[in-house]
Design a protein around this motif. Structure first.
Motif, PDB file in Angstrom:
ATOM      1  N   CYS A  77       0.862  -2.716   8.111  1.00 56.36           N
ATOM      2  CA  CYS A  77       1.865  -1.903   7.419  1.00 56.36           C
ATOM      3  C   CYS A  77       2.458  -0.885   8.401  1.00 56.36           C
ATOM      4  O   CYS A  77       1.731  -0.130   9.040  1.00 56.36           O
ATOM      5  N   CYS A 127       0.828  -1.209   0.000  1.00 55.60           N
ATOM      6  CA  CYS A 127       0.000   0.000   0.000  1.00 55.60           C
ATOM      7  C   CYS A 127       0.864   1.262   0.000  1.00 55.60           C
ATOM      8  O   CYS A 127       0.477   2.293  -0.558  1.00 55.60           O
ATOM      9  N   CYS A 128       2.042   1.190   0.637  1.00 55.76           N
ATOM     10  CA  CYS A 128       2.868   2.384   0.864  1.00 55.76           C
ATOM     11  C   CYS A 128       4.257   2.301   0.245  1.00 55.76           C
ATOM     12  O   CYS A 128       5.013   3.263   0.327  1.00 55.76           O
ATOM     13  N   CYS A 180       4.003   1.748   7.748  1.00 56.55           N
ATOM     14  CA  CYS A 180       3.807   3.124   7.271  1.00 56.55           C
ATOM     15  C   CYS A 180       2.363   3.591   7.525  1.00 56.55           C
ATOM     16  O   CYS A 180       2.132   4.726   7.928  1.00 56.55           O
ATOM     17  N   CYS A 181       1.391   2.711   7.311  1.00 57.55           N
ATOM     18  CA  CYS A 181      -0.022   3.057   7.558  1.00 57.55           C
ATOM     19  C   CYS A 181      -0.305   3.224   9.052  1.00 57.55           C
ATOM     20  O   CYS A 181      -1.041   4.117   9.446  1.00 57.55           O
TER      21      CYS A 181
END
Ligand SMILES: [Zn+2]
Length: 267
Positions: A241, A173-174, A243-244
């Motif tokens: 994640c 996602c990131c 980052c999320c």
């Protein structure tokens, strides 16, 4: 926050068995299989702070019943060197050995690696195991496969006897990457095209909803382990994640800081 919500398995477990996985336990994520074996281990969350600080590591290990322990840390260099404890290095001296993985037979002191988006990988078999730091450079060099093969060679085991836990890392996602990185990976480890979330302000290549390559490091590591001979159902992948989940993790890509989480295994 009791129970799951953090873990997912890499694939369907065979024979209706319960899927392996990670779960929250205080400021740590732990793998239920290692818990059942009574193996002291975990991956820290940001609630425990920057684990590069020896005082924080000492507090953590004190709390786990290891008085005076600060854990064994490496000078991580995004390479593929693995140190066998204690025969190759016992962790003493002022100069840290440059490597990205530890392995040991039981009993051992806590073997540690730092991460802040890269994959912390725990691998174990009967009375031996290791902990490894796998970023994109290591993954591109086949470090996860090498880790499994090194353990088998060192401890005379079959890869099918190994279990693996892929800890919290940056998700596809990131994790946008340029062609110089994506070209190093198999198609299945890349998320191609599609809308890129949060694309505003990105580069012409990756931003603003333009098609991009995103790397799924966890999937790549799992694929390498299966190639090395592990059963798919023995490989757990933490689906969160870094980052999320700003509430849970440090992320180098998100924060551009050097704050690090830590994964450890004490055989
Ligand atoms: Zn993400």
């Amino acid at each position: 926050m009791p129970g799951g919500g953090v873990a997912r398995a890499a694939g369907p477990a065979a024979g209706g068995a319960v899927e392996p996985g990670w779960r929250r336990s205080g400021g740590l994520l732990v793998d239920e299989r290692l818990e059942r074996l009574g193996v002291l281990h975990g991956a820290t969350t940001r609630a425990l702070g920057d684990m590069a600080d020896p005082a924080r590591r000492s507090t953590l290990f004190d709390g786990l019943g290891l008085k005076g322990e600060t854990g064994l840390v490496l000078k991580q260099v995004h390479g593929d060197a693995i140190v066998r404890w204690p025969s190759e290095w016992d962790g003493s001296g002022t100069e840290k050995v440059r490597a990205d993985g530890w392995m040991a037979g039981a009993p051992s002191r806590p073997l540690c690696v730092y991460t802040a988006d890269c994959v912390p990988l725990l691998l174990w078999g009967p009375r031996f195991g290791g902990v490894f730091h796998v970023g994109w450079r290591g993954a591109a060099a086949g470090f996860a496969k090498k880790a499994a093969e090194s353990l088998c060679r060192a401890f005379g085991a079959k890869a099918s006897e190994l279990c693996a836990s892929i800890g919290p890392h940056i998700g596809p996602c990131c994790y946008r990457v340029g062609p110089e990185v994506s070209s190093l990976f198999r198609r299945e480890s890349l998320a191609m095209g599609g809308q890129v979330p949060g694309g505003a302000g990105g580069s012409p290549l990756t931003g603003g909803g333009v098609a991009a390559d995103r790397l799924d490091l966890g999937r790549e590591v799992a694929s390498q382990l299966v190639e090395a001979g592990l059963e798919r159902g023995s490989v757990a992948v933490c689906g969160e994640c870094t980052c999320c989940r700003e509430d849970l993790f440090f992320s180098y890509r998100r924060d551009k800081t050097r704050d690090s989480m830590m994964a450890f295994l004490t055989l």
